[in-house]
Scaffold this active site. Structure first.
Site, PDB file in Angstrom:
ATOM      1  N   GLU A 195       6.752  -1.585   9.907  1.00  0.00           N
ATOM      2  CA  GLU A 195       7.466  -0.709   9.129  1.00  0.00           C
ATOM      3  C   GLU A 195       8.608   0.029  10.077  1.00  0.00           C
ATOM      4  OE1 GLU A 195       5.305   2.096   6.424  1.00  0.00           O
ATOM      5  OE2 GLU A 195       6.919   3.504   6.565  1.00  0.00           O
ATOM      6  N   ARG A 254     -12.573  -2.838  19.374  1.00  0.00           N
ATOM      7  CA  ARG A 254     -11.199  -2.901  19.455  1.00  0.00           C
ATOM      8  C   ARG A 254     -10.645  -3.856  18.359  1.00  0.00           C
ATOM      9  NH1 ARG A 254     -12.258  -3.037  24.853  1.00  0.00           N
ATOM     10  NH2 ARG A 254     -12.019  -0.966  25.948  1.00  0.00           N
ATOM     11  N   ASN A 304       7.634   3.563   0.142  1.00  0.00           N
ATOM     12  CA  ASN A 304       7.361   4.778   0.208  1.00  0.00           C
ATOM     13  C   ASN A 304       8.082   5.604  -0.919  1.00  0.00           C
ATOM     14  OD1 ASN A 304       4.998   5.260   2.202  1.00  0.00           O
ATOM     15  ND2 ASN A 304       6.695   4.735   3.620  1.00  0.00           N
ATOM     16  N   HIS A 313       6.737   8.617  -2.309  1.00  0.00           N
ATOM     17  CA  HIS A 313       5.599   8.979  -1.454  1.00  0.00           C
ATOM     18  C   HIS A 313       5.694  10.111  -0.688  1.00  0.00           C
ATOM     19  CE1 HIS A 313       3.803   5.349  -3.119  1.00  0.00           C
ATOM     20  NE2 HIS A 313       2.622   5.491  -2.615  1.00  0.00           N
ATOM     21  N   GLU A 360       2.085   2.844  -9.368  1.00  0.00           N
ATOM     22  CA  GLU A 360       2.586   1.892  -8.123  1.00  0.00           C
ATOM     23  C   GLU A 360       3.261   0.751  -8.728  1.00  0.00           C
ATOM     24  OE1 GLU A 360       2.758   2.554  -5.046  1.00  0.00           O
ATOM     25  OE2 GLU A 360       1.060   4.264  -4.735  1.00  0.00           O
ATOM     26  N   HIS A 384       2.931  12.610  -1.324  1.00  0.00           N
ATOM     27  CA  HIS A 384       1.850  13.161  -0.436  1.00  0.00           C
ATOM     28  C   HIS A 384       2.042  14.535  -0.310  1.00  0.00           C
ATOM     29  CE1 HIS A 384       1.729   8.928   1.707  1.00  0.00           C
ATOM     30  NE2 HIS A 384       0.891   8.902   0.896  1.00  0.00           N
ATOM     31  N   HIS A 422      -3.886  10.048  -6.563  1.00  0.00           N
ATOM     32  CA  HIS A 422      -2.798   9.658  -5.888  1.00  0.00           C
ATOM     33  C   HIS A 422      -1.588   9.122  -6.649  1.00  0.00           C
ATOM     34  CE1 HIS A 422      -0.624   7.823  -2.415  1.00  0.00           C
ATOM     35  NE2 HIS A 422      -0.590   6.698  -3.213  1.00  0.00           N
ATOM     36  N   LYS A 435       4.789  -6.924  -2.658  1.00  0.00           N
ATOM     37  CA  LYS A 435       4.365  -6.326  -1.456  1.00  0.00           C
ATOM     38  C   LYS A 435       4.482  -7.217  -0.255  1.00  0.00           C
ATOM     39  CE  LYS A 435       1.611  -2.735   0.618  1.00  0.00           C
ATOM     40  NZ  LYS A 435       0.913  -1.654   0.278  1.00  0.00           N
ATOM     41  N   ARG A 447      10.161  -2.087   5.300  1.00  0.00           N
ATOM     42  CA  ARG A 447       8.839  -1.691   4.698  1.00  0.00           C
ATOM     43  C   ARG A 447       8.827  -0.262   4.378  1.00  0.00           C
ATOM     44  NH1 ARG A 447       2.651  -3.167   6.600  1.00  0.00           N
ATOM     45  NH2 ARG A 447       1.610  -2.060   5.009  1.00  0.00           N
ATOM     46  N   LYS A 485      -2.232  -1.608   6.380  1.00  0.00           N
ATOM     47  CA  LYS A 485      -2.259  -0.178   6.651  1.00  0.00           C
ATOM     48  C   LYS A 485      -3.629   0.220   6.589  1.00  0.00           C
ATOM     49  CE  LYS A 485       2.437   1.570   6.033  1.00  0.00           C
ATOM     50  NZ  LYS A 485       3.399   2.557   5.626  1.00  0.00           N
TER      51      LYS A 485
END
Lengths: 364, 364
Positions: free
Chosen positions: B237, B121, B245, B248, B185, B252, B265, B227, B241, B143
Site C-alpha cells: 500500500e 516471527r 479503501n 472505508h 465490497e 471505519h 462492516h 483484488k 492499493r 493484511k
C-alpha cells in the site's frame, strides 16, 4: 565516530559508534529524513539518567516527542507491556508518518521494535542501545519480539531499524555484571567468525575489564561489523544467520528453566557456549585444545561455564524443543569446528543430554 | 473450480473458488507443500457447522491438527484473543515448520493471520473464508491485524496466505444480513475498478439476492481477480492499493463511533461509499448522475446509504484522523472521478464535514 553500514538490499542503515553521541540524536534523525511525531520508549533506569538529554536533543531538532517508560527487566517483554505501548502510541496520535525511538537494553529494544513493526502495520524505528549486550548484538539486525509464558522470543517480527546510535559513554553507568554479560556476545563473535577477535580478547583481558575506551570501542565496532555482515547475507535467517545463535539454544533453555532474572542473558549464553563447545568436542567436530581454549576465555572474563545450581535435565530438554530452530521436535544446535568456524546441525538427544549433564554444577 | 493466482514477486499463491471444496482442504495443503503440525483457528459458529468435516479432511491427508475456537464478533480482534492463540500455539508445540489455518469471516482471518505473522516471527497460514465479505475481500492480500480500544486495525502485519480456499457452499448458512453486507465490497470493486461489474450488479440484482449459484460464483471470482491485481501492483500500500479503501475512511469512523457491532462492516462501508460519492461530487470530481447511480445501486441491495441514528460529527472527524491513511492530522480520502475510476486525495475538513452531515439520518 565510527560508521558501520548494514547494507540490506531493501534498506541500508547506519550504525553510529562513538563517545558522547547522545546529544546528536535529534540531528541524526533529521539526517535520515524522519519528519513526524516520535515516541521515545525508554527503560526506566535509563530514562532517569539520559531521558532529559535525549528529549532536549529531539526538541532542539524540532521534533514533537512523547516519552514512554518501561520497567527494567525481562518481564517487560510481555504482551501486557506491548498493549501499553500500543495504547500510548494511539493516545499520542502516532500515525504512519511517526517513528519509535527505543533507548535502553535489549529488552526495551525488542519490545519497542516489535511495537513499531506492528503499529499501523509498521512504522520506522531507531535504536539507541545503552548496554554492551544491546550495542554489540540486540540493536543490530532487525529481530524484534516479546516472550510468552512458554518461552523467550516466541513472538516477534523482522523489522530493521533505520538507525542505530551507540553512545559508548552510556557504558560508564552500566553495572559491572551487565558489562561482563555483554562481553559474552563479543566472545561469541570470536568463536563463530573471527579468530583474530578471539585472540584479541585473550590478550587484552585486563584492558577490557578496566573499560579501556579504545579497547571497548574496538570490540563494539568489530562486533557490529560481524553482525552486520552476517545479517546482510541472510536477513531472515534462512541459513547462515543461524550461526549467531551459537550458545543460545542451551542459553535460552537455561534462562527459561531457571526462571528469567536468575541468570543474565549473557551469563546463560556463556554457559550455553561452554556446553556447545563440549557438545562440539563429543561430536568429534572440535579439538580438545580449542574446546578448552573457549572455556578458558569465557571463565577468564568472570562468566560462568557451568550452572550455578542444578537444573532438571528434562525441563532443559523440553525448553530446547521449543527453540525456534527446532523442526518437528528434532534438536538443532550451532556447533564449532574450530575457533571462528561454526555450523548448524541436528544433534542426537543422547549427546545433548550428556553435554548438559557436564554443565551441571561440579560436585564438591 | 476456478483458480485465481496472486502473483507477488516474492510469493505466488492460489485462490481456489468453487462449491464443495472444504473436503479437499487436506489434499490442497499437501499440494502446496505444507508438512508440519497445523493449528486450525475457527470462528465458534463456523466450528459447529464445518469443524469436524475440516478436521477429518486434514486427518485423512495425514496432518496432526489442533483446533482453536474464537468467539464470533469483532471483539475477538483483540490483544486478549491474540494472547490466547499464542499460548495455544506454544501449548500444542507449534514451531517454525508448523502452519495456521483460519476458518471463518474476516475477524478470525485477521486475528489468526496476525498470530501466524508473528509466532516465531512468522509461520505459513491458509485462509478458508466462510463469509462473502471474507471471500471477496479480507482473505486476499495479506493484511492481518487486530483492533485497539482507540481504533480498528491499528495493529497488524502484512503476511500473505499460502493458499485461499473458498467453498461457496458455506454461504448457504450465512445470515442474509451478512450476505448483503458482503455485497457492499463487491459493489466497491465495481466503483473502483470495473464499470462492467457495476453494470452486472445493476442488471442482476434479483439473481444476486436469490443467491443464484452461477451469479454468486461470478461475483466472487471477479472480486478476487480485481483484488489480486491491485495487491500484486502494490503489496504494501505505497500507492495504488489505497483505492481498496474507497468508502472505508468514513466506514471505519462510523463503526468506531457507533460502537462495533451496531453496523456490520459492510453496512458501514455502504454508508461510507455513499458519503464518499457525495464528497466526490462536492469536490467537482463526480457527475451528479454517477453519484446518484452509486447511491441507487447500494440502496437497491438493501444496504444503508445514511446513518440509521445520528452520530456526533466531532467524534466521526476524530476517528477519521486516526485512519492509517491520514498524515500529520490531514484527512485523506479515496474519491471517485467516475464509475470504475478512483484516486486518493487530501480533503479539506470543511468539505468532509458537509458530506458527513448529509449522511446523517434524514429528518422526517
Amino acid at each position: 565516530m565510527h560508521r558501520v553500514t548494514v547494507a540490506l538490499p531493501a534498506l541500508e542503515y547506519p550504525i553510529l559508534i562513538g563517545a558522547g553521541l547522545l546529544p546528536d540524536l535529534g540531528q541524526e534523525l533529521r539526517a535520515i529524513g524522519l519528519t513526524g511525531r516520535l515516541a521515545v520508549v525508554q527503560d526506566a533506569a535509563v530514562a532517569d539518567r539520559y531521558g532529559s538529554a535525549v528529549l532536549t536533543s529531539l526538541g532542539e531538532a524540532g521534533y514533537r516527542a512523547v516519552s514512554i517508560t518501561v520497567p527494567s527487566g525481562e518481564e517487560s517483554k510481555s504482551l501486557d507491556q506491548l498493549g501499553r505501548l500500543y495504547d500510548a502510541f494511539a493516545g499520542a496520535g502516532l500515525d504512519r508518518g511517526s517513528a519509535v525511538v527505543s533507548m535502553g537494553g535489549g529488552v526495551v529494544g525488542d519490545l519497542a521494535g516489535f511495537a513499531a513493526a506492528t503499529y499501523t502495520r509498521g512504522i520506522p524505528f531507531v535504536q539507541v542501545p545503552t548496554t554492551l549486550l544491546a550495542q554489540v548484538d540486540a540493536s543490530v539486525g532487525g529481530k524484534t519480539g516479546i516472550d510468552l509464558p512458554a518461552g523467550k522470543n516466541l513472538v516477534g517480527a523482522f523489522h530493521q531499524p533505520r538507525l542505530v546510535l551507540i553512545d559508548l559513554d552510556t557504558l560508564s553507568t552500566l553495572p559491572e555484571r551487565d558489562y561482563r554479560a555483554g562481553l559474552a556476545e563479543v566472545i561469541k563473535y570470536g568463536i563463530i567468525a573471527d579468530p583474530e577477535l578471539f585472540g584479541f580478547l585473550e590478550q587484552n583481558r585486563d584492558a577490557v575489564l578496566r573499560h579501556d575506551s579504545d579497547v571497548v570501542e574496538h570490540l563494539v565496532v568489530r562486533s557490529c561489523q560481524i553482525k552486520a555482515e552476517v545479517v546482510v547475507e541472510d536477513e531472515r535467517e534462512a541459513g547462515r544467520r543461524a550461526i549467531l545463535n551459537y550458545g543460545h539454544t542451551i542459553g535460552h533453555a537455561v534462562e527459561a528453566t531457571a526462571g528469567y532474572g536468575v541468570y543474565l542473558h549473557g551469563e546463560a549464553v556463556a554457559i550455553g557456549m561452554a556446553a556447545a563447545g563440549r557438545l562440539s568436542s563429543r561430536a568429534g567436530w572440535l579439538s580438545e585444545e580449542d574446546r578448552a581454549r573457549i572455556e578458558r576465555l569465557i571463565a577468564s572474563y568472570g562468566l560462568p561455564v557451568r550452572l550455578r545450581e542444578p537444573l532438571e535435565p528434562e525441563a532443559l530438554v523440553a525448553a530446547m524443543r521449543l527453540d525456534k530452530k527446532s523442526r518437528g521436535g528434532e534438536l538443532r544446535f550451532v556447533l564449532a569446528r574450530g575457533i571462528g568456524q561454526v555450523e548448524m546441525t541436528p544433534v542426537d538427544e543422547g549427546l545433548a543430554r550428556e553435554a548438559l549433564a557436564a554443565g551441571q554444577p561440579e560436585l564438591t
